[in-house]
Design a protein around this motif. Structure first.
Motif, short mmCIF file in Angstrom:
data_model
loop_
_atom_site.label_atom_id
_atom_site.label_comp_id
_atom_site.label_asym_id
_atom_site.label_seq_id
_atom_site.Cartn_x
_atom_site.Cartn_y
_atom_site.Cartn_z
N TYR A 78 58.64 -60.45 0.09
CA TYR A 78 59.82 -59.98 0.80
C TYR A 78 60.83 -61.12 1.00
CZ TYR A 78 56.43 -56.29 1.80
OH TYR A 78 55.46 -55.32 1.70
N GLY A 79 61.67 -60.98 2.01
CA GLY A 79 62.64 -62.02 2.33
C GLY A 79 63.89 -61.97 1.46
N HIS A 80 64.49 -63.15 1.26
CA HIS A 80 65.74 -63.25 0.51
C HIS A 80 65.84 -64.64 -0.12
CE1 HIS A 80 66.65 -64.96 4.46
NE2 HIS A 80 67.55 -65.69 3.84
N TRP A 85 63.65 -69.48 -2.07
CA TRP A 85 63.18 -68.17 -1.62
C TRP A 85 62.71 -68.31 -0.18
CZ3 TRP A 85 58.28 -65.42 -4.04
CH2 TRP A 85 58.11 -64.17 -3.44
N ILE A 86 63.33 -67.57 0.72
CA ILE A 86 62.95 -67.53 2.13
C ILE A 86 62.10 -66.28 2.32
CG2 ILE A 86 63.73 -67.60 4.52
CD1 ILE A 86 64.62 -70.00 2.82
N PRO A 87 60.78 -66.42 2.43
CA PRO A 87 59.93 -65.23 2.44
C PRO A 87 59.96 -64.50 3.79
CG PRO A 87 58.59 -67.18 2.77
CD PRO A 87 59.99 -67.67 2.52
N PRO A 97 62.30 -60.64 -4.44
CA PRO A 97 63.74 -60.78 -4.77
C PRO A 97 64.03 -61.90 -5.75
CG PRO A 97 63.24 -61.56 -2.53
CD PRO A 97 62.02 -60.86 -3.02
N ARG A 98 63.35 -63.01 -5.64
CA ARG A 98 63.62 -64.12 -6.56
C ARG A 98 63.18 -63.78 -7.98
NH1 ARG A 98 66.68 -67.29 -9.09
NH2 ARG A 98 65.87 -69.35 -9.66
N HIS A 99 62.09 -63.07 -8.11
CA HIS A 99 61.59 -62.72 -9.44
C HIS A 99 62.52 -61.74 -10.14
CE1 HIS A 99 58.18 -64.46 -7.36
NE2 HIS A 99 57.68 -64.75 -8.55
N LEU A 100 63.14 -60.86 -9.37
CA LEU A 100 64.10 -59.94 -9.99
C LEU A 100 65.29 -60.73 -10.53
CD1 LEU A 100 64.87 -57.06 -10.69
CD2 LEU A 100 65.97 -56.88 -8.43
N GLU A 101 65.75 -61.74 -9.80
CA GLU A 101 66.84 -62.58 -10.30
C GLU A 101 66.43 -63.27 -11.61
OE1 GLU A 101 68.67 -63.82 -5.90
OE2 GLU A 101 67.59 -65.28 -7.11
#
Length: 809
Positions: free
Chosen positions: A195-197, A208-210, A383-387
């Motif tokens: 999760y996170g952003h 990545w801030i989980p 979210p980071r993996h999608l980027e």
């Protein structure tokens, strides 16, 4: 004295007195009990620990040799490992069977009683997990430096039971009493984010801030080689809550459930193999499992790399990571994240390392079985993996447009992101893009992968695509499962070296014309049937054991059973070959159509078995909860191996190899590895029927109408009418409806060829010398299907690793 890697430890002896002394020491000091008060469970766990100690000593020497060599390693990432029971295998591999039997007399127990307490680890489901276990066994046997990585599920997929003939799923608490074969390693815990952003600094670096942190706690089991001192490991991850996941203030306020809810949510990740994904929460948990596996494993792989190496330019040269199907595909964007975000490498450097490091084994041809995940779920959970996936996709599509500038449809098909009807991440496309090699698992499968399922990628990168035909472990599936046959082979070939050199089985072929050898072969097969306990050991044992899926066509086998039942009923004075038909296998909990077939089989079995006029000629058996342990009883007893999937649908199969290796004759289509089995055993020793892949494709293209086959075939119509009319306890109407109105896998089109081929089986069975000769030749000519050969193929075509020989003390 040098105590590193076990050097200087007291050698563990294998004389009866030395083994008994170690057994008693473990009973007293590790189990904390005495001979007088020891239970059977104490005896089992003490024996397991004593055998494990001997393998652990070999493991220490293996680790020392591998550390000194600093080789290229194979890391095998798999969502499943289906090892089977460990005690019998480890007694064999440590050569302690006889001394263990002698030592157990102190407990008043026989080895068989203790082995019954050995629980099969619930770490897999079907062929994917069995293949993974066989390959790890072969890698150790061939002295290949390797580590398997998986999840230590608290509960296996499920224990199958039947209630009124229907499949019922019960928890598989395989580790309820612990697992004496594993070593916990809590000091090697890894931290996993969810999760996170993400944020970016002024230099463009991403962090990545989980929103959730989970710990991965490893344990490992030993994977010994046979006939060598090498002992590798499989490392299994359990999910744990972080230190902050227990809320003491809530607990003190009496909010006990709320106080531990974060820890419970974390531990759910490794709770169950393949949680039901029919709900949004279930799908999220499955994706969490997949990321948890690869995140923990990659950090551990990097830790291992840094024991002897420092420069990232050396990483791919020291690391070969095999992705067993698409479940571990998230390892590709995860390695990119680690290299770019945490290690500071440039994107291009990281991408070159990533592509050179990974290879991908595809296990399906069914487009609907190629895994995809909703973009919205990715965006929330990872979210980071999608980027990173978007960036990989940009590079991929740029290359596609450069090579095929006018083919917009190709660009759409190859994109890592499916746009319609819902935006989803295509994991197989990602797996192909981020790896150095893609292999199918049988000659036909690999050909069809490149020509159909992954055609666009094969046209872009033809050099990536390889074939590595599957194989099975002859140690597990002949030596342990069929000891009488193994002893006969050893005595006939002069020594037991064939276990690690299965091509030597070819020397059995001349004995197929020796009457004395044929007689002994039949005696062993009959004894295996008696051991299985099906009933009449002189009947033809007709076996279909595999996961339940419509493309595997258990429904076709059932139509033949009903046809045979009708023939006996309609002509009670006829001459019939007695048959015992055995089904075994599980259906996925949410797969309603497969579960309907299971219920119908059990319903037909009740009707057939209660009919006194039919009972002497036809018996249907469906033992529940098929696993490796049950397979080791069924496979040696089989006369006929049912491999009847629709041509072009089965990737390979490994059950077909195990059955042929144990002397079962195959009735099958030209599908998966059936083709290679038939090529090797000879057309005269294989019962072939049905459409081939081009024929199935052409029939569909012409507009397949299953009802046309129903209308013109009296026996087929009678079988389907009996099902539809409720003749079998009112069960099966949905199966009949599916076959008559859809029949996606062309069951009715192949029915007549199949039933007629079964008549050829009956004819062949009546000439027992002919049948036994074909059985011997099946064993003699299937040495190719050893997992050792499979691993050698991986080594030569994909991994390019060297063995590390462990010196004997």
């Amino acid at each position: 004295m040098d105590l590193r890697n076990g050097i200087g430890l007291r050698p563990l002896g294998n004389t009866p007195a030395e083994f008994e002394q170690d057994l008693l020491s473990n009973l007293y000091y590790r189990r904390g009990t005495t001979v007088e008060s020891a239970s059977a469970q104490d005896a089992y766990e003490t024996l397991a620990l004593t055998v494990r100690d001997r393998l652990a000593a070999r493991r220490a020497r293996t680790s020392a040799a591998q550390y000194a060599a600093n080789p290229r390693w194979v890391y095998y990432l798999s969502a499943e490992f289906l090892f089977g029971r460990q005690l019998s295998q480890n007694l064999l591999y440590s050569n302690t069977g006889e001394v263990a039997a002698a030592a157990l007399k102190a407990f008043g127990l026989a080895p068989g009683e203790v082995e019954e307490l050995d629980v099969e680890p619930g770490l897999g489901n079907g062929g994917l997990g069995r293949l993974a276990a066989c390959l790890l066994d072969a890698m150790a046997t061939l002295d290949i430096p390797a580590v398997g990585y998986g999840i230590r599920y608290d509960f296996g997929i499920f224990k199958q039971a039947f209630a009124d003939g229907a499949q019922v799923e019960k928890p598989d608490a395989w580790a309820f009493q612990g697992n004496p074969w594993e070593f916990p390693a809590p000091d090697d815990r890894q931290t996993v984010f969810f999760y996170g952003h993400t944020t970016r600094d002024s230099d463009g670096n991403t962090t990545w801030i989980p929103g959730e942190i989970v710990l991965g706690e490893p344990s490992h089991m030993l994977v010994p080689g046979y006939g060598t001192d090498t002992v590798n490991i499989v490392r299994l991850w359990s999910a744990r809550g972080s230190e902050s996941s227990f809320d003491l203030s809530r607990f003190s306020a009496g909010q006990y459930a709320e106080a531990v809810q974060e820890a419970v949510r974390a531990e759910n990740i490794s709770k169950v193999l393949y949680p039901d994904d029919s709900t949004e929460l279930g799908r999220e948990l499955r994706l969490k499992q997949q990321y948890f596996l690869v995140s923990c494993s990659l950090r551990d792989i990097i830790r291992r790399f840094r024991l002897r190496n420092a420069a990232w330019s050396e990483f791919a040269g020291k690391t070969a990571i095999q992705l067993n199907d698409t479940h571990p595909t998230l390892a590709i964007p995860e390695l990119m994240r680690l290299l770019v975000d945490e290690e500071g490498l440039s994107w291009d450097e990281a991408w070159e390392i990533t592509q050179r490091t990974f290879a991908y084994t595809c296990h399906t041809l069914l487009p609907e079985a190629l895994e995809t995940w909703p973009v919205a779920l990715f965006e929330r959970l990872l979210p980071r993996h999608l980027e990173i996936i978007y960036a990989i996709n940009e590079g991929l599509l740029g290359e596609v447009r450069s090579r095929f500038p006018d083919d917009l449809d190709r660009v759409r098909r190859m994109s890592l992101i499916q746009e319609e009807p819902e935006r989803r991440v295509r994991m197989a496309n990602l797996a192909v893009t981020g790896t150095t090699a893609v292999n199918g698992v049988a000659e036909l499968h690999s050909k069809l992968l490149a020509e159909t399922t992954l055609r666009d990628f094969a046209e872009l990168w033809p050099a990536k695509f390889r074939n590595v035909t599957n194989g099975v472990s002859p140690r597990r599936f002949v030596r342990l499962a069929n000891p009488s046959l193994a002893d006969l082979i050893t005595s006939s070939l002069g020594d037991g070296g064939w276990i690690n050199d299965l091509d030597r089985l070819e020397d059995l072929a001349p004995l197929a014309d020796d009457p004395a050898f044929l007689s002994r072969w039949r005696e062993i097969k009959r004894a295996n049937k008696v051991r299985l306990g099906l009933g009449d050991p002189d009947s033809l044992t007709d076996v279909m054991v595999k996961r339940f899926h419509e493309y595997k066509r258990q429904q076709l086998k059932l139509l033949h059973v009903i046809t045979q039942y009708h023939r006996i009923k309609n002509n009670p004075g006829g001459s019939y070959v007695p048959r015992t038909v055995l089904f075994a296998g599980k259906a996925a909990p949410a797969y309603h159509a497969a579960k309907s077939i299971i219920r119908l089989i059990n319903a037909v079995a009740r009707v057939v078995d209660e009919d006194a006029a039919v009972a002497p000629y036809l018996k249907i058996v469906f033992p529940p909860n098929y696993n490796v342990t049950l397979g080791e009883l069924i496979i040696p007893a089989a006369d006929l191996s049912e491999q009847i999937s629709l041509a072009g649908k089965e990737a390979s199969g490994t059950g077909n190899m195990k059955l042929a290796l144990n002397g079962a004759i195959t009735i099958g289509t030209l599908d998966g590895a059936n083709i290679e089995i038939r090529d090797r055993v000879g057309a005269d020793n294989f019962f072939l029927f049905g459409l081939d892949t081009p024929g199935a494709t052409a029939l569909r293209a012409a507009g397949y109408n299953p009802r046309a086959y129903y209308e013109r075939d009296d026996e087929l119509r009678a079988a389907l009418d009996a099902i539809a009319s409720g003749a079998f306890g009112g069960v099966g109407q949905e199966v009949a409806d599916s076959l008559l109105n859809r029949d996606e896998y062309l069951t009715l089109a192949d029915y007549r060829a199949y039933v007629d081929c079964q008549s050829e089986v009956d004819e062949a069975w009546q000439d027992q010398d002919r049948w036994t000769r074909a059985s011997i030749l099946n064993t003699a000519r299937t040495g190719f299907f050893s997992a050792d050969r499979t691993v050698r193929d991986y080594i030569s075509t994909i991994w390019h690793v060297d063995p590390v020989h462990v010196p004997h003390p």
